[in-house]
Design an enzyme around this catalytic site. Sequence first.
Site, PDB file in Angstrom:
ATOM      1  N   SER A  92       5.118   5.875  -4.320  1.00  0.00           N
ATOM      2  CA  SER A  92       6.042   6.945  -3.934  1.00  0.00           C
ATOM      3  C   SER A  92       6.975   6.458  -2.834  1.00  0.00           C
ATOM      4  O   SER A  92       6.645   5.518  -2.088  1.00  0.00           O
ATOM      5  CB  SER A  92       5.223   8.138  -3.420  1.00  0.00           C
ATOM      6  OG  SER A  92       6.046   9.155  -2.914  1.00  0.00           O
TER       7      SER A  92
ATOM      8  N   THR B 186       0.864  -1.190   0.000  1.00  0.00           N
ATOM      9  CA  THR B 186       0.000   0.000   0.000  1.00  0.00           C
ATOM     10  C   THR B 186       0.897   1.235   0.000  1.00  0.00           C
ATOM     11  O   THR B 186       1.984   1.229   0.588  1.00  0.00           O
ATOM     12  CB  THR B 186      -0.948   0.023   1.222  1.00  0.00           C
ATOM     13  OG1 THR B 186      -0.185   0.139   2.427  1.00  0.00           O
ATOM     14  CG2 THR B 186      -1.818  -1.225   1.282  1.00  0.00           C
ATOM     15  N   GLY B 187       0.441   2.289  -0.681  1.00  0.00           N
ATOM     16  CA  GLY B 187       1.301   3.463  -0.823  1.00  0.00           C
ATOM     17  C   GLY B 187       2.534   3.120  -1.637  1.00  0.00           C
ATOM     18  O   GLY B 187       3.626   3.616  -1.362  1.00  0.00           O
ATOM     19  N   GLY B 188       2.342   2.317  -2.672  1.00  0.00           N
ATOM     20  CA  GLY B 188       3.486   1.850  -3.479  1.00  0.00           C
ATOM     21  C   GLY B 188       3.847   2.773  -4.631  1.00  0.00           C
ATOM     22  O   GLY B 188       4.694   2.434  -5.448  1.00  0.00           O
TER      23      GLY B 188
ATOM     24  N   SER C 216       7.353   3.879  12.501  1.00  0.00           N
ATOM     25  CA  SER C 216       8.282   5.012  12.422  1.00  0.00           C
ATOM     26  C   SER C 216       9.067   5.043  13.720  1.00  0.00           C
ATOM     27  O   SER C 216       8.535   4.669  14.778  1.00  0.00           O
ATOM     28  CB  SER C 216       7.506   6.317  12.272  1.00  0.00           C
ATOM     29  OG  SER C 216       8.353   7.419  12.557  1.00  0.00           O
TER      30      SER C 216
ATOM     31  N   TYR D 200       0.357  11.653  14.955  1.00  0.00           N
ATOM     32  CA  TYR D 200       1.092  10.767  14.025  1.00  0.00           C
ATOM     33  C   TYR D 200       1.899   9.729  14.807  1.00  0.00           C
ATOM     34  O   TYR D 200       1.816   8.526  14.524  1.00  0.00           O
ATOM     35  CB  TYR D 200       2.021  11.622  13.149  1.00  0.00           C
ATOM     36  CG  TYR D 200       2.943  10.818  12.261  1.00  0.00           C
ATOM     37  CD1 TYR D 200       2.483  10.253  11.077  1.00  0.00           C
ATOM     38  CD2 TYR D 200       4.287  10.626  12.593  1.00  0.00           C
ATOM     39  CE1 TYR D 200       3.333   9.517  10.245  1.00  0.00           C
ATOM     40  CE2 TYR D 200       5.138   9.896  11.780  1.00  0.00           C
ATOM     41  CZ  TYR D 200       4.660   9.345  10.603  1.00  0.00           C
ATOM     42  OH  TYR D 200       5.497   8.618   9.793  1.00  0.00           O
TER      43      TYR D 200
ATOM     44  N   ILE E  83       9.170   5.161   0.052  1.00  0.00           N
ATOM     45  CA  ILE E  83       9.555   3.848   0.584  1.00  0.00           C
ATOM     46  C   ILE E  83       8.768   2.733  -0.094  1.00  0.00           C
ATOM     47  O   ILE E  83       9.309   1.675  -0.437  1.00  0.00           O
ATOM     48  CB  ILE E  83       9.342   3.824   2.120  1.00  0.00           C
ATOM     49  CG1 ILE E  83      10.307   4.798   2.800  1.00  0.00           C
ATOM     50  CG2 ILE E  83       9.511   2.410   2.680  1.00  0.00           C
ATOM     51  CD1 ILE E  83      10.009   5.065   4.280  1.00  0.00           C
TER      52      ILE E  83
HETATM   53  N1  LIG Z   1       9.986   9.378   5.008  1.00  0.00           N
HETATM   54  C1  LIG Z   1      10.173   9.317   6.311  1.00  0.00           C
HETATM   55  O1  LIG Z   1      10.980  10.083   6.871  1.00  0.00           O
HETATM   56  C2  LIG Z   1       9.457   8.307   7.152  1.00  0.00           C
HETATM   57  C3  LIG Z   1       9.930   8.079   8.461  1.00  0.00           C
HETATM   58  C4  LIG Z   1       9.273   7.128   9.243  1.00  0.00           C
HETATM   59  C5  LIG Z   1       8.191   6.444   8.753  1.00  0.00           C
HETATM   60  N2  LIG Z   1       7.741   6.694   7.484  1.00  0.00           N
HETATM   61  C6  LIG Z   1       6.586   5.942   7.018  1.00  0.00           C
HETATM   62  O2  LIG Z   1       6.902   5.312   5.795  1.00  0.00           O
HETATM   63  C7  LIG Z   1       5.698   5.138   5.029  1.00  0.00           C
HETATM   64  C8  LIG Z   1       5.915   5.658   3.627  1.00  0.00           C
HETATM   65  O3  LIG Z   1       6.239   7.030   3.692  1.00  0.00           O
HETATM   66  P1  LIG Z   1       7.066   7.790   2.553  1.00  0.00           P
HETATM   67  O4  LIG Z   1       8.049   8.619   3.250  1.00  0.00           O
HETATM   68  O5  LIG Z   1       7.496   6.845   1.506  1.00  0.00           O
HETATM   69  O6  LIG Z   1       5.906   8.780   2.038  1.00  0.00           O
HETATM   70  P2  LIG Z   1       5.413   9.212   0.582  1.00  0.00           P
HETATM   71  O7  LIG Z   1       6.557   9.295  -0.365  1.00  0.00           O
HETATM   72  O8  LIG Z   1       4.574  10.417   0.829  1.00  0.00           O
HETATM   73  O9  LIG Z   1       4.504   7.988   0.134  1.00  0.00           O
HETATM   74  C9  LIG Z   1       3.291   7.714   0.772  1.00  0.00           C
HETATM   75  C10 LIG Z   1       2.523   6.742  -0.093  1.00  0.00           C
HETATM   76  O10 LIG Z   1       1.315   6.401   0.570  1.00  0.00           O
HETATM   77  C11 LIG Z   1       0.211   6.760  -0.251  1.00  0.00           C
HETATM   78  N3  LIG Z   1      -0.873   7.173   0.624  1.00  0.00           N
HETATM   79  C12 LIG Z   1      -0.901   8.190   1.506  1.00  0.00           C
HETATM   80  N4  LIG Z   1      -2.083   8.236   2.133  1.00  0.00           N
HETATM   81  C13 LIG Z   1      -2.820   7.216   1.630  1.00  0.00           C
HETATM   82  C14 LIG Z   1      -4.123   6.745   1.871  1.00  0.00           C
HETATM   83  N5  LIG Z   1      -4.937   7.340   2.741  1.00  0.00           N
HETATM   84  N6  LIG Z   1      -4.567   5.662   1.178  1.00  0.00           N
HETATM   85  C15 LIG Z   1      -3.765   5.055   0.279  1.00  0.00           C
HETATM   86  N7  LIG Z   1      -2.517   5.456   0.018  1.00  0.00           N
HETATM   87  C16 LIG Z   1      -2.060   6.535   0.675  1.00  0.00           C
HETATM   88  C17 LIG Z   1       0.739   7.866  -1.166  1.00  0.00           C
HETATM   89  O11 LIG Z   1       0.004   7.998  -2.375  1.00  0.00           O
HETATM   90  P3  LIG Z   1      -1.217   9.038  -2.482  1.00  0.00           P
HETATM   91  O12 LIG Z   1      -0.786  10.294  -1.799  1.00  0.00           O
HETATM   92  O13 LIG Z   1      -1.449   9.173  -3.959  1.00  0.00           O
HETATM   93  O14 LIG Z   1      -2.366   8.367  -1.792  1.00  0.00           O
HETATM   94  C18 LIG Z   1       2.133   7.330  -1.432  1.00  0.00           C
HETATM   95  O15 LIG Z   1       2.104   6.296  -2.384  1.00  0.00           O
HETATM   96  C19 LIG Z   1       4.594   5.853   5.817  1.00  0.00           C
HETATM   97  O16 LIG Z   1       3.921   4.905   6.621  1.00  0.00           O
HETATM   98  C20 LIG Z   1       5.374   6.817   6.719  1.00  0.00           C
HETATM   99  O17 LIG Z   1       4.641   7.148   7.870  1.00  0.00           O
HETATM  100  C21 LIG Z   1       8.358   7.605   6.670  1.00  0.00           C
END
Ligand SMILES: NC(=O)c1ccc[n+]([C@@H]2O[C@H](COP(=O)([O-])OP(=O)(O)OC[C@H]3O[C@@H](n4cnc5c(N)ncnc54)[C@H](OP(=O)(O)O)[C@@H]3O)[C@@H](O)[C@H]2O)c1
Length: 249
Positions: free
Chosen positions: A16, A12-14, A137, A150, A18
């Site tokens: 963008s 899920t969230g694939g 996280s 969060y 991670i």
């Molecule tokens: N980057 C960091 O520093 C960090 C640190 C700790 C944990 N994380 C965790 O890692 C995970 C991925 O984050 P990322 O940094 O890769 O973020 P990202 O680049 O913003 O990617 C988020 C992905 O989730 C999708 N998404 C968001 N809300 C959604 C929803 N309600 N339903 C379905 N899809 C949804 C987005 O697509 P759409 O917007 O098109 O829906 C996108 O594909 C998250 O769980 C985040 O909390 C990230």
Amino acid sequence: MSKLNGKVALVTGGSSGIGLATAQAFVNEGAFVYITGRREDELAKARKQLGDKVATVQGDIADFDALDRLYAKIGSEKGHLDIIVANAAFVELQPLAAATPEHFDKTFNTNARGTYFTVAKALPLLRDGSSIVLVSSGMNVKGYPAYGAYAATKAAIRSFSRTWAHELKDRGIRVNTLSPGVIETPIIEVQFPDKEQADGARTMFRNMTPMGRMGRPEEMAAAILFLASNDSSYSTGIDLVADGGITSL
Ligand SMILES: NC(=O)c1ccc[n+]([C@@H]2O[C@H](COP(=O)([O-])OP(=O)(O)OC[C@H]3O[C@@H](n4cnc5c(N)ncnc54)[C@H](OP(=O)(O)O)[C@@H]3O)[C@@H](O)[C@H]2O)c1
């Protein structure tokens, strides 16, 4: 031999960050991967990058109908799942002094409830011996200002993995959590839409991290691949921390 040869995975969230890097790693290891997200255009871009071992399904993890459509499609096309990476989530900053019910409900409905039902509704499709990876996280053990809702959802996710690991062990299903530190993905701009603010935040995050840099999505994908594959065959209920030392040192 490839680590995920013939496996059917959901990320899920694939589209963008991670999730996208994880889908790429899974495809490289021989899996067929379903990726989800809310924005069609981002899914289409990801599909172009990842190739024909990937299918995209538009939908919001907070929306039960969307989850039902997702699993109906996977069920009719593949009949089962071997791997779930419940990765989709979002961040919105709000200090307690500015608390609104809208912020709280949106954060919990997406990150906590959305993750809970992403897995609950997948259970009939999951083969015995499957692997579930929940993306939490490092925030789940920290107390950074404005991240209250969060961080609490990420602590909930960390907790889900423990309970579910216990509940699903007799089916040979392993459930583990990955807790990333600060990773360079578009989620930075989601939190800090102003470019100057985003650059300032990057400098702050680098300075806070003992390894002196932000992590890369590919480094998280490697950790998720470890949890998803047989390489972690004796791990269940763990929280794999990949954070440049930010929560431990
Ligand atoms: N980057 C960091 O520093 C960090 C640190 C700790 C944990 N994380 C965790 O890692 C995970 C991925 O984050 P990322 O940094 O890769 O973020 P990202 O680049 O913003 O990617 C988020 C992905 O989730 C999708 N998404 C968001 N809300 C959604 C929803 N309600 N339903 C379905 N899809 C949804 C987005 O697509 P759409 O917007 O098109 O829906 C996108 O594909 C998250 O769980 C985040 O909390 C990230």
